[in-house]
Every structure is written in C-alpha cells, then in structure tokens.
Scaffold this motif. Structure first.
Motif, PDB file in Angstrom:
ATOM      1  N   ALA A 133       2.397   3.298  -8.472  1.00 57.83           N
ATOM      2  CA  ALA A 133       1.558   2.585  -7.204  1.00 57.83           C
ATOM      3  C   ALA A 133       0.661   3.708  -6.932  1.00 57.83           C
ATOM      4  O   ALA A 133      -0.686   2.957  -6.670  1.00 57.83           O
ATOM      5  CB  ALA A 133       1.839   1.350  -6.977  1.00 57.83           C
ATOM      6  N   ALA A 148      -3.873  -0.333  -6.045  1.00 57.86           N
ATOM      7  CA  ALA A 148      -2.863  -1.287  -6.481  1.00 57.86           C
ATOM      8  C   ALA A 148      -1.136  -1.507  -6.060  1.00 57.86           C
ATOM      9  O   ALA A 148      -1.243  -0.910  -5.604  1.00 57.86           O
ATOM     10  CB  ALA A 148      -2.113  -0.039  -7.408  1.00 57.86           C
ATOM     11  N   GLU A 149      -0.318  -2.153  -6.206  1.00 54.36           N
ATOM     12  CA  GLU A 149       0.828  -2.757  -5.901  1.00 54.36           C
ATOM     13  C   GLU A 149       1.541  -3.324  -6.544  1.00 54.36           C
ATOM     14  O   GLU A 149       1.753  -3.662  -7.595  1.00 54.36           O
ATOM     15  CB  GLU A 149       0.472  -4.264  -5.029  1.00 54.36           C
ATOM     16  CG  GLU A 149       0.283  -5.199  -5.641  1.00 54.36           C
ATOM     17  CD  GLU A 149      -0.373  -6.765  -4.772  1.00 54.36           C
ATOM     18  OE1 GLU A 149       0.355  -6.760  -4.096  1.00 54.36           O
ATOM     19  OE2 GLU A 149      -1.828  -7.284  -5.244  1.00 54.36           O
ATOM     20  N   VAL A 186       3.630  -3.042 -11.566  1.00 55.70           N
ATOM     21  CA  VAL A 186       1.988  -2.536 -10.968  1.00 55.70           C
ATOM     22  C   VAL A 186       1.080  -2.965 -11.052  1.00 55.70           C
ATOM     23  O   VAL A 186       0.791  -3.391 -12.446  1.00 55.70           O
ATOM     24  CB  VAL A 186       2.404  -0.566 -11.340  1.00 55.70           C
ATOM     25  CG1 VAL A 186       1.342  -0.265 -10.312  1.00 55.70           C
ATOM     26  CG2 VAL A 186       3.778  -0.339 -10.465  1.00 55.70           C
TER      27      VAL A 186
END
Length: 58
Positions: free
Chosen positions: A26, A36-37, A49
């Motif tokens: 990420a 992204a997380e 992700v």
C-alpha cells in the motif's frame, strides 16, 4: 470491486509477517499517487489493499 473499492492485491492474514507485506504494498502504491489503504476481510482471513471508487485512474 468491494463496496465501491477496487482491490489491488490480497495478502494472507496468517502469514509470518502479519499485515506488513500489505502495508508495504500500500505504501508503494501511495508513493505512485494512489490513495491505497489496507483493510481486513474477515470472511476470507486476508488483508486487502484497496483504493476507493475511481482512485485507480492515472
């Protein structure tokens, strides 16, 4: 897509390094400009992700 989010990659939660590989992936995507997380998918026991909605457009 999962709940309006696009899954970029999946990592097993039972891996020896836990969420680190997902967090590293990420972070690399964030350095490329994607929001992204990392989220946990309890149903499949994986770290996902993800990016929200249209955040995959470059």
């Amino acid at each position: 897509m999962v709940n309006g989010r696009t899954v970029l990659e999946r990592f097993p939660a039972g891996g020896p390094r836990g969420s680190w590989p997902a967090e590293e992936f990420a972070q690399a995507r964030r350095s490329e400009g994607l929001a992204a997380e990392v989220v946990m998918d309890l149903a499949t026991d994986t770290f996902l992700v993800v990016v929200r909605g249209g955040d995959t457009a470059r």
